[in-house]
Design an enzyme around this catalytic site. Structure first.
Site, PDB file in Angstrom:
ATOM      1  N   THR A 178       0.289  31.835  -7.166  1.00 43.92           N
ATOM      2  CA  THR A 178      -0.638  30.735  -6.897  1.00 43.92           C
ATOM      3  C   THR A 178      -1.800  31.257  -6.073  1.00 43.92           C
ATOM      4  O   THR A 178      -1.615  32.075  -5.172  1.00 43.92           O
ATOM      5  CB  THR A 178       0.065  29.573  -6.170  1.00 43.92           C
ATOM      6  OG1 THR A 178       1.081  29.056  -7.032  1.00 43.92           O
ATOM      7  CG2 THR A 178      -0.897  28.433  -5.836  1.00 43.92           C
ATOM      8  N   PHE A 188      -4.797  30.252  -3.516  1.00 44.53           N
ATOM      9  CA  PHE A 188      -5.207  29.209  -2.563  1.00 44.53           C
ATOM     10  C   PHE A 188      -6.633  29.486  -2.112  1.00 44.53           C
ATOM     11  O   PHE A 188      -7.057  30.644  -2.054  1.00 44.53           O
ATOM     12  CB  PHE A 188      -4.301  29.246  -1.325  1.00 44.53           C
ATOM     13  CG  PHE A 188      -2.869  28.854  -1.595  1.00 44.53           C
ATOM     14  CD1 PHE A 188      -2.415  27.574  -1.322  1.00 44.53           C
ATOM     15  CD2 PHE A 188      -1.962  29.768  -2.122  1.00 44.53           C
ATOM     16  CE1 PHE A 188      -1.095  27.201  -1.564  1.00 44.53           C
ATOM     17  CE2 PHE A 188      -0.636  29.407  -2.369  1.00 44.53           C
ATOM     18  CZ  PHE A 188      -0.206  28.120  -2.087  1.00 44.53           C
TER      19      PHE A 188
END
Ligand SMILES: O=C(O)C(=O)C[C@]1(C(=O)O)C=C[C@@H](O)C=C1
Length: 366
Positions: free
Chosen positions: A266, A268
């Site tokens: 992921t 960010f």
């Protein structure tokens, strides 16, 4: 000499060396901290006391450390140490407040700590909207929000809020998402219920079907909440969550790295009130919209090619206010102050119906 006497003597010798090195390290760390305090005082004298966090400088420090490292410590290991050293030094000026999606134990918390170190003050929030609001209102200094996942794609709510927020993107964090089966039970055969966030259950779908075909899968608000529930001691209960949740709620790992897609990552974004300066390896994020005519998106992308700027992401979202119109989220390599990026953006301004630079920031280190 008896064998265990030789052992004790040799160990004592090396441990003496370690003690002496630790004493030097401690003195050096405090010397470094005093320098950081002087930097703080200089910034204050020049009216910049508010801007204590310098992402471009931190990126340069960490890159230099990584390049100088000759081992045996790993590059990632030394970067982690220096991340913490800078975090501790910065907190002498003032600890930074960082808002992210809670509760404690989420991957968002891990991303915030990876970027700001353990000296940051953590402000877990219960929604993405709240994260933006608390930083916009200056109740926290920075926000860390997920923007895209390598298997699930863009996080729509974050993209929409980026459109209207006055906050600037000043950093990015990449997190490998490693899922574990956490439980107080000691054998897989005893597991009858698996709690987790729907996305995590999906990411571990094949493993669950193979290893726990009979177990009931129960979707809850977050992985950290699932871990809280499994820690409650319900017979047969397990959670799928990451290392941070395992540690926070004191749950043993019954099975590790159970995600079906091993590179699950992921990305960010770090948001704050200031732009980051040029670090030498930067990215720029922008939002643009094309005039409503044939070939206009191709037209918009031309300046990047003409000025040798590489595009690392192109994402479209509905414009919301007008039906079937779209805005484009673009990430490019380079800082907006780099000559080729400045030229490409100037050319783009003339062609785009709408253009806003969300920020230039150092590319993630690892
Ligand atoms: O160089 C600065 O501006 C500092 O404040 C020092 C320091 C550091 O410890 O190296 C600390 C905080 C900043 O984010 C960047 C670097």
């Amino acid at each position: 000499m008896k064998p265990n006497e030789a052992l004790s003597r040799q160990l004592a010798e090396v441990r003496d060396q370690i003690d002496a090195i630790d004493a030097r390290l401690l003195a050096l760390l405090n010397q470094r901290a005093a320098c950081a305090q002087r930097v703080g005082a200089i910034k204050a004298e020049h009216g910049e006391a508010d801007v204590i966090y310098r992402p471009e400088r931190e990126a340069q420090v960490l890159r230099r450390i990584r390049e100088m490292n000759r081992g045996p410590l790993s590059d990632e290991g030394v970067v982690r140490f220096f991340r913490e050293i800078m975090s501790a030094c910065l907190s002498l000026e003032r600890p930074l407040g960082v808002a992210f999606l809670g509760p404690l134990g989420t991957f968002s918390e891990s991303a915030a700590v990876k970027h700001f170190g353990h000296a940051a003050r953590l402000f877990p929030q219960d929604s993405i909207d709240r994260i933006f609001r608390v930083v916009e209102a200056r109740h926290a200094d920075y926000a860390v929000v997920p923007t895209e996942n390598s298997t699930e794609g863009a996080i729509g709510r974050v993209m929409d809020l980026l459109m209207t927020t006055p906050l600037r993107i000043c950093g990015e964090v990449l997190m490998r998402i490693q899922q574990h089966l956490l439980s107080r039970e000691t054998a897989l055969e005893k597991i009858t219920k698996v709690y987790s966030h729907a996305q995590s259950l999906a990411q571990c779908h094949e493993w669950l079907s193979r290893m726990l075909p009979q177990a009931q899968r129960i979707s809850v608000g977050s992985n950290a909440q699932a871990a809280q529930m499994a820690a409650g001691g319900e017979a047969g209960a397990a959670a799928i969550a990451g290392d941070a949740a395992a540690e926070r709620y004191g749950l043993p790992r019954l099975a590790e790295n159970i995600e079906d897609e091993p590179n699950n990552t992921t990305r960010f974004l770090v948001l704050g009130h200031q732009d980051a300066g040029v670090s030498g390896r930067d990215k720029t994020s922008l939002i643009m919209s094309a005039p409503n005519r044939t070939g206009s998106l191709v037209d918009l992308l031309m300046p990047f090619t003409e000025h040798g700027v590489s595009m690392t992401r192109l994402e479209s979202r509905p414009a919301r206010h007008t039906l079937w119109e779209y805005v484009f989220y673009v990430d490019i390599d380079g800082h907006r102050q780099d000559a080729n990026v400045t030229q490409a953006l100037t050319a783009l301004e003339q062609r785009a119906a709408y253009l806003r630079v969300l920020g230039s920031y150092p590319a993630a280190l690892y």
